[in-house]
Design an enzyme around this catalytic site. Structure first.
Site, PDB file in Angstrom:
ATOM      1  N   LYS A  81     -54.619  54.561  46.860  1.00 20.32           N
ATOM      2  CA  LYS A  81     -55.307  53.324  46.692  1.00 20.32           C
ATOM      3  C   LYS A  81     -56.211  52.905  45.988  1.00 20.32           C
ATOM      4  O   LYS A  81     -56.198  51.353  45.245  1.00 20.32           O
ATOM      5  CB  LYS A  81     -53.967  52.375  47.213  1.00 20.32           C
ATOM      6  CG  LYS A  81     -52.343  52.311  47.168  1.00 20.32           C
ATOM      7  CD  LYS A  81     -51.673  51.755  48.299  1.00 20.32           C
ATOM      8  CE  LYS A  81     -50.274  51.556  47.878  1.00 20.32           C
ATOM      9  NZ  LYS A  81     -49.619  53.095  48.207  1.00 20.32           N
TER      10      LYS A  81
HETATM   11  C1  LIG Z   1     -48.626  54.131  47.276  1.00 21.86           C
HETATM   12  C2  LIG Z   1     -48.028  54.859  47.663  1.00 21.86           C
HETATM   13  C3  LIG Z   1     -47.589  56.433  47.081  1.00 21.86           C
HETATM   14  C4  LIG Z   1     -46.096  55.540  46.051  1.00 21.86           C
HETATM   15  O1  LIG Z   1     -46.919  55.044  45.206  1.00 21.86           O
HETATM   16  P1  LIG Z   1     -46.608  53.877  44.217  1.00 21.86           P
HETATM   17  O2  LIG Z   1     -47.214  53.828  42.949  1.00 21.86           O
HETATM   18  O3  LIG Z   1     -46.453  52.715  44.593  1.00 21.86           O
HETATM   19  O4  LIG Z   1     -44.706  54.567  43.861  1.00 21.86           O
HETATM   20  C5  LIG Z   1     -47.204  57.374  47.441  1.00 21.86           C
HETATM   21  N1  LIG Z   1     -48.121  58.010  48.283  1.00 21.86           N
HETATM   22  C6  LIG Z   1     -49.067  57.355  48.842  1.00 21.86           C
HETATM   23  C7  LIG Z   1     -49.477  58.187  50.026  1.00 21.86           C
HETATM   24  C8  LIG Z   1     -49.133  56.029  48.605  1.00 21.86           C
HETATM   25  O5  LIG Z   1     -50.086  55.075  48.851  1.00 21.86           O
END
Ligand SMILES: *Cc1c(COP(=O)(O)O)cnc(C)c1O
Length: 500
Positions: free
Chosen positions: A112
């Site tokens: 993120k």
């Molecule tokens: C947020 C997240 C995801 C999922 O990503 P999306 O964009 O919501 O599909 C997968 N793995 C981790 C570690 C995350 O923090």
């Protein structure tokens, strides 16, 4: 480049306006009116470019009302060698035909960061461009990774305050410590007694509280959110798919691997943001073959891609990959809008049906496109543990729980039908972020405290702890507030500083 709503409203808003607004008035999500397509020459020119250069190019295609200088400034502030110590998005070779795209070298060790280091800068620039007066207050409820990444992203950025509420029972010890030790002059963090729904409902009720919002306005402030339905969080994610394809191409893997010049990409999926960015990159002309959508036991998307029926009427399962524990994948709406040929009325119908009955069925034509472009699979917690263990033993590479889900799904896909293409496995978190689960997958003994797992994992594997997670146990806790939901408004008012 103008933006329109997935539910039909044709605002024709500029990029900066949709970044400020977040969600459209008709409840839809903003998407570009037309997806820009690159020429082959433009793609080839990206080979060998730095992440920052790639970012400027891709953003330039979407942020029509940002000047070149504004984009440059946002990118230069976000993607620094200091924030991304191991490079922004390196591909590490796993075996002859798979590479791991590591998206967790940012300050909080989760993918993120890739969006949340940039998005605050896009937002601050957008506010200034539109001469929005006053101070934006970013209010976030988090179940884990988003809170810390948003705190780091917004920390000391422009005329913005950020407040994060996390559930007292419902984040890991590492995640909790990451948030309660957060530094920055414009940050506020508190735990809300209860689970994630309690924290989420607290935040929702503050957004909906007319009185509270009016009082804020008198202080020249307004609430805004930073969640993944904002276009400003999605567009930064398109960048790394181009960067990844350029790396694979530069290494000669597109041709050499008896493939057709395309690369398959496997993404661990929750809210469908990450894999949607991959879809946009493909549509723009990146040499991407299949999009492999990997889910954990909350496998709504697996069923949907296979059957065309989206049905959230099922038990919510708490898994060892908590960031993928989602039953409503909001960003899927954007994909369906594209596949329906921009039929906003049709999408509004589907979303109505989802709100009312918790399910919808898509047309045969959309189903056909889904199966042409996507492959889907899921992996439960037992499979996740096995996969972490297997890849460590066979390859000496350490996967986190989310990436392990994707790795298992990719493996299973290839056993069913091997496309012959090189595949990129998208890695969304450092294994150290989910150290306890990774340790037990390796068959190692768990230390008494959950925080101790980070050091223990390093001791067992001999691999270094990433900067963002080093010495976490010793950092002083500076945000110790624990609130009842009804105390949150007062707490927030007390924390906010009026703009100068
Ligand atoms: C947020 C997240 C995801 C999922 O990503 P999306 O964009 O919501 O599909 C997968 N793995 C981790 C570690 C995350 O923090």
């Amino acid at each position: 480049m103008n933006y329109i709503s997935t539910r039909g409203q044709k605002d024709g808003l500029s990029a900066s306006r949709v970044i400020i607004k977040g969600i459209a008035d008709d409840g839809g999500l903003y998407v570009p009116e037309k997806i820009p397509v690159l020429t082959k020459h433009e793609f080839d020119a990206l080979i060998g470019k730095s992440y920052g250069e790639t970012a400027k190019f891709v953003l330039g295609k979407f942020l029509g009302d940002f000047s070149k200088a504004e984009i440059e400034q946002c990118v230069a502030g976000a993607y620094t060698a200091q924030s991304f110590e191991g490079g922004e998005a390196p591909i590490v070779e796993l075996d002859g035909d798979t590479g791991v795209l590591e998206l967790w070298h940012g300050p909080t060790c989760a993918f993120k960061d890739m969006a949340l280091q940039l998005m605050p800068r896009l937002l601050v620039t957008s506010l200034a461009k539109n001469e929005v007066k006053g101070k934006a207050v970013v209010l976030v409820a988090t179940s884990g990774d988003t809170g810390k990444a948003a705190l780091e992203g917004f920390r000391d950025v422009g005329a913005v305050e950020i407040a994060v509420l996390f559930p007292d029972e419902g984040v890991s010890a590492v995640q909790k410590r990451q948030m309660t030790t957060q530094l920055g002059g414009n940050v506020a963090v508190a735990a809300v007694r209860g689970n994630f729904d309690d924290a989420q409902n607290t935040v929702k009720s503050i957004f909906a509280d007319v009185n509270f919002n009016q009082k804020l306005a008198e202080k020249n402030m307004f609430l805004t959110s930073a969640n993944s339905i904002n276009w400003g969080r999605l567009v930064p994610q398109i960048i790394y798919y181009f960067y990844a394809c350029a790396q694979v191409k530069a290494r000669g893997l597109l041709e050499q691997n008896y493939s057709d010049g395309f690369v398959d990409i496997c993404v661990p999926t929750g809210n469908f943001g990450n894999i949607l960015a991959c879809f946009y990159a493909k549509k723009m002309g990146a040499p991407i073959g299949k999009l492999i959508c990997a889910s954990n036991s909350n496998n709504v998307l697996t069923d949907f891609i296979k059957s065309g029926v989206y049905d959230r009427n099922r038990d919510f399962i708490k898994t060892s990959s908590p960031s993928m524990d989602i039953l409503i994948s909001s960003n899927l709406e954007r994909l369906l809008f594209e596949l329906s040929g921009h039929d906003g009325a049709y999408i509004a119908e589907l979303m109505d049906s989802l709100a009312k009955d918790g399910r919808y069925i898509v047309s045969d034509e959309i189903k056909r496109q889904l199966s042409e472009m996507f492959t889907a699979g899921f992996c439960d917690d037992t499979g996740t543990q096995k996969e972490i263990n297997r890849v460590w033993k066979e390859r000496g590479y350490l996967l986190d729980t989310h990436t392990a889900v994707a790795s298992d799904v990719l493996h299973a896909c290839r056993e069913r039908q091997n496309s012959g293409r090189y595949a990129v496995l998208v890695s969304t978190a450092s294994p150290y972020k989910f150290a306890s689960d990774v340790l037990s997958a390796l068959g190692a003994e768990l230390p008494e405290s959950e925080l101790g797992s980070v050091e223990a994992l390093s001791a067992v594997t001999g691999q270094p702890i990433p900067k963002g997670l080093r010495g976490l146990a010793e950092l002083p806790v500076v945000h110790g507030d624990v609130l009842d939901s009804c105390e949150a408004r007062q707490w927030l008012s007390d924390k906010l500083k009026a703009p100068r």
